[in-house]
Design an enzyme around this catalytic site. Structure first.
Site, mmCIF file in Angstrom:
data_model
loop_
_atom_site.group_PDB
_atom_site.id
_atom_site.type_symbol
_atom_site.label_atom_id
_atom_site.label_comp_id
_atom_site.label_asym_id
_atom_site.label_seq_id
_atom_site.Cartn_x
_atom_site.Cartn_y
_atom_site.Cartn_z
ATOM 1 N N CYS A 117 53.442 -46.312 -4.558
ATOM 2 C CA CYS A 117 54.304 -45.124 -5.361
ATOM 3 C C CYS A 117 55.614 -46.210 -5.649
ATOM 4 C CB CYS A 117 54.541 -44.260 -4.112
ATOM 5 S SG CYS A 117 53.223 -43.312 -3.306
ATOM 6 N N HIS A 257 61.198 -40.724 -5.937
ATOM 7 C CA HIS A 257 59.675 -40.565 -5.882
ATOM 8 C C HIS A 257 59.644 -39.056 -5.498
ATOM 9 C CE1 HIS A 257 55.644 -40.956 -5.107
ATOM 10 N NE2 HIS A 257 55.610 -40.753 -3.581
ATOM 11 N N ASN A 287 52.399 -35.376 -6.539
ATOM 12 C CA ASN A 287 52.604 -36.687 -6.289
ATOM 13 C C ASN A 287 51.681 -37.442 -7.024
ATOM 14 O OD1 ASN A 287 52.847 -39.104 -5.184
ATOM 15 N ND2 ASN A 287 52.921 -38.770 -2.921
HETATM 16 O O1 UT7 Z 1 53.941 -40.696 -1.672
HETATM 17 C C1 UT7 Z 1 53.724 -41.724 -0.698
HETATM 18 C C2 UT7 Z 1 54.448 -41.079 0.366
HETATM 19 N N1 UT7 Z 1 53.838 -39.833 0.901
HETATM 20 C C3 UT7 Z 1 54.892 -38.939 1.437
HETATM 21 O O2 UT7 Z 1 55.899 -39.284 1.519
HETATM 22 C C4 UT7 Z 1 54.345 -37.696 2.063
HETATM 23 C C5 UT7 Z 1 55.129 -37.368 3.516
HETATM 24 N N2 UT7 Z 1 54.522 -36.210 4.234
HETATM 25 C C6 UT7 Z 1 54.633 -35.029 3.663
HETATM 26 O O3 UT7 Z 1 54.866 -34.696 2.490
HETATM 27 C C7 UT7 Z 1 54.052 -33.855 4.728
HETATM 28 O O4 UT7 Z 1 53.965 -34.454 5.906
HETATM 29 C C8 UT7 Z 1 52.870 -33.243 4.290
HETATM 30 C C9 UT7 Z 1 53.142 -32.305 3.108
HETATM 31 C C10 UT7 Z 1 51.865 -34.102 3.902
HETATM 32 C C11 UT7 Z 1 52.619 -32.228 5.253
HETATM 33 O O5 UT7 Z 1 53.427 -31.308 5.852
HETATM 34 P P1 UT7 Z 1 54.018 -31.173 7.347
HETATM 35 O O6 UT7 Z 1 54.844 -30.400 7.482
HETATM 36 O O7 UT7 Z 1 54.143 -32.605 7.750
HETATM 37 O O8 UT7 Z 1 52.573 -30.688 8.045
HETATM 38 P P2 UT7 Z 1 51.772 -31.198 9.083
HETATM 39 O O9 UT7 Z 1 50.942 -32.364 8.404
HETATM 40 O O10 UT7 Z 1 52.346 -31.706 10.340
HETATM 41 O O11 UT7 Z 1 50.874 -29.866 9.347
HETATM 42 C C12 UT7 Z 1 51.137 -28.844 10.085
HETATM 43 C C13 UT7 Z 1 50.140 -27.784 9.784
HETATM 44 C C14 UT7 Z 1 48.991 -28.417 10.506
HETATM 45 O O12 UT7 Z 1 48.224 -27.155 11.486
HETATM 46 P P3 UT7 Z 1 48.655 -27.086 12.794
HETATM 47 O O13 UT7 Z 1 48.143 -28.310 13.430
HETATM 48 O O14 UT7 Z 1 50.070 -27.026 12.905
HETATM 49 O O15 UT7 Z 1 47.772 -25.940 13.258
HETATM 50 C C15 UT7 Z 1 48.050 -28.544 9.401
HETATM 51 O O16 UT7 Z 1 46.540 -28.578 9.945
HETATM 52 O O17 UT7 Z 1 49.653 -27.523 8.574
HETATM 53 C C16 UT7 Z 1 48.308 -27.610 8.325
HETATM 54 N N3 UT7 Z 1 47.891 -27.895 7.082
HETATM 55 C C17 UT7 Z 1 47.630 -27.179 6.036
HETATM 56 N N4 UT7 Z 1 47.600 -25.743 6.188
HETATM 57 C C18 UT7 Z 1 47.146 -25.191 4.780
HETATM 58 C C19 UT7 Z 1 47.836 -29.367 6.615
HETATM 59 N N5 UT7 Z 1 47.600 -29.234 5.253
HETATM 60 C C20 UT7 Z 1 47.375 -27.750 5.021
HETATM 61 C C21 UT7 Z 1 47.074 -27.213 3.798
HETATM 62 N N6 UT7 Z 1 47.064 -25.762 3.833
HETATM 63 N N7 UT7 Z 1 46.787 -27.864 2.696
#
Ligand code: UT7
Length: 330
Positions: A117, A257, A287
């Site tokens: 990225c 980004h 992204n």
């Molecule tokens: O470009 C390169 C750099 N990349 C980044 O900077 C990305 C950085 N990370 C992020 O933007 C975020 O961490 C994400 C958008 C990827 C995820 O958001 P989050 O708030 O960190 O969610 P999480 O991974 O902690 O997941 C929370 C919950 C989980 O469920 P439980 O375990 O709490 O029951 C996931 O299974 O959300 C669930 N989940 C979803 N639910 C519905 C994960 N993906 C989805 C989804 N739809 N698509």
């Protein structure tokens, strides 16, 4: 002209976004997700998906042609093509060589940069050095990604995040446009496994096994990457602000980004730059890896009336980990 007297101007910018729009409602039909989750956790509403007959080199070439038109020069003037991508058409040749062929730039040296990225910021920094040193006068920097080709469309953790697109800039020793006055690049390979694509290289060459294990898709531990993304972009941006004796008020436009709206908001809050001075397009494109800052910078330049002295700060973070920033002065 002595190297110390030379400048690197961005004399033209351009973008290309594929036509097909994939909305959150479309994704609801593909994986167990919801528009509500995607919107509140990421800010993304839709993203673009390239057609099967549109490889990364084609997206890149269209963005390049748009930047050349904006600069008012022909491709024959280009002496070097730098492409930031990790979804090139093939491992060899470099996608930059395919762009050279497509746009008709026979004089141009051509190579790719692998900085995920951060590829656009890395590319602008490399181009600036070549131009300021006097080795080259006119360089095309392109950031392009066909992330849909390396996305696991059954994995809701990642498939809702990514999109395809390309952006480009012409960097020249002479001309009209913002001058690149500073750059900062950094990396930390010790935590690469938080965000990587393991298959297809010499460690895990393509095999039936590598396909069965889904090694050719992007893997990301999103919640761990989140905190590094904020800290790294704040570090890169504040380093350049301080190095140039500036404060947050001096930054007319921040182009970060675009991985997640919450990351963008936090970076702005830490730096003290309000949202109206941050260029945001994550809601439209998701992204697009390196292409996010290239398209963002193109949109920001086209949609604002910058006046002499205005500063634009482009900052990125990505797999590697890599991060960095480029400071422009109008
Ligand atoms: O470009 C390169 C750099 N990349 C980044 O900077 C990305 C950085 N990370 C992020 O933007 C975020 O961490 C994400 C958008 C990827 C995820 O958001 P989050 O708030 O960190 O969610 P999480 O991974 O902690 O997941 C929370 C919950 C989980 O469920 P439980 O375990 O709490 O029951 C996931 O299974 O959300 C669930 N989940 C979803 N639910 C519905 C994960 N993906 C989805 C989804 N739809 N698509």
């Amino acid at each position: 002209m002595a190297a110390s007297e030379r400048n690197a101007f961005i004399i033209g910018t351009g973008s290309y976004l594929p036509e097909k729009v994939l909305t959150n409602a479309d994704l609801e039909k593909m994986v167990d997700t919801s528009d509500e989750w995607i919107t509140t956790r990421t800010g993304i509403k839709e993203r673009r998906i390239a057609a099967p007959q549109e490889p990364t080199s084609l997206l890149a070439s269209r963005a390049a042609q748009s930047a050349l038109k904006d600069a008012g020069i022909g491709a024959e003037k280009i002496e070097m093509i730098i492409v930031g991508t990790f979804t090139g058409d093939m491992p060899m040749p470099a996608t930059a060589c395919l762009v050279q062929k497509n746009i008709g730039a026979p004089r141009a040296a051509a190579f790719d940069i692998s900085a995920a990225c951060s590829g656009f910021v890395y590319g602008l920094s490399v181009a600036r050095s070549f131009v300021v040193s006097g080795s080259y006068d006119c360089i095309l920097v392109i950031a392009c990604e066909k992330l849909s080709s390396v996305t696991d469309w059954t994995d809701r953790d990642t498939c809702v995040l990514f999109g395809d697109g390309a952006g480009a800039a012409v960097v020249s020793s002479e001309g009209q446009g913002p001058r690149i006055i500073g750059d900062y690049l950094a990396a930390d390979g010790s935590i690469y496994e938080l965000l990587f694509m393991p298959g297809g290289g010499s460690l895990h060459p393509c095999s039936h096994d590598s396909v069965d294990q889904k090694l050719h898709f992007v893997k990301m531990l999103g919640s761990k990457v989140f905190k590094y993304a904020i800290n790294s972009m704040v570090e890169a941006a504040s380093t350049l602000i301080e190095r140039h004796g500036l404060s947050a008020e001096d930054i007319r436009m921040l182009v970060p980004h675009q991985a997640n709206m919450r990351i963008i908001t936090e970076v702005g809050r830490h730096l003290g730059i309000p949202e109206e001075r941050i260029h945001i397009n994550v809601q439209k494109y998701g992204n697009m890896s390196a292409a996010t800052t290239a398209v963002g910078m193109d949109e920001a330049i086209r949609s604002n009336d910058f006046t002499p002295g205005d500063k634009i700060l482009v900052v990125a973070f990505g797999g590697g980990f890599t991060w960095g920033a480029v400071l422009l002065e109008w």
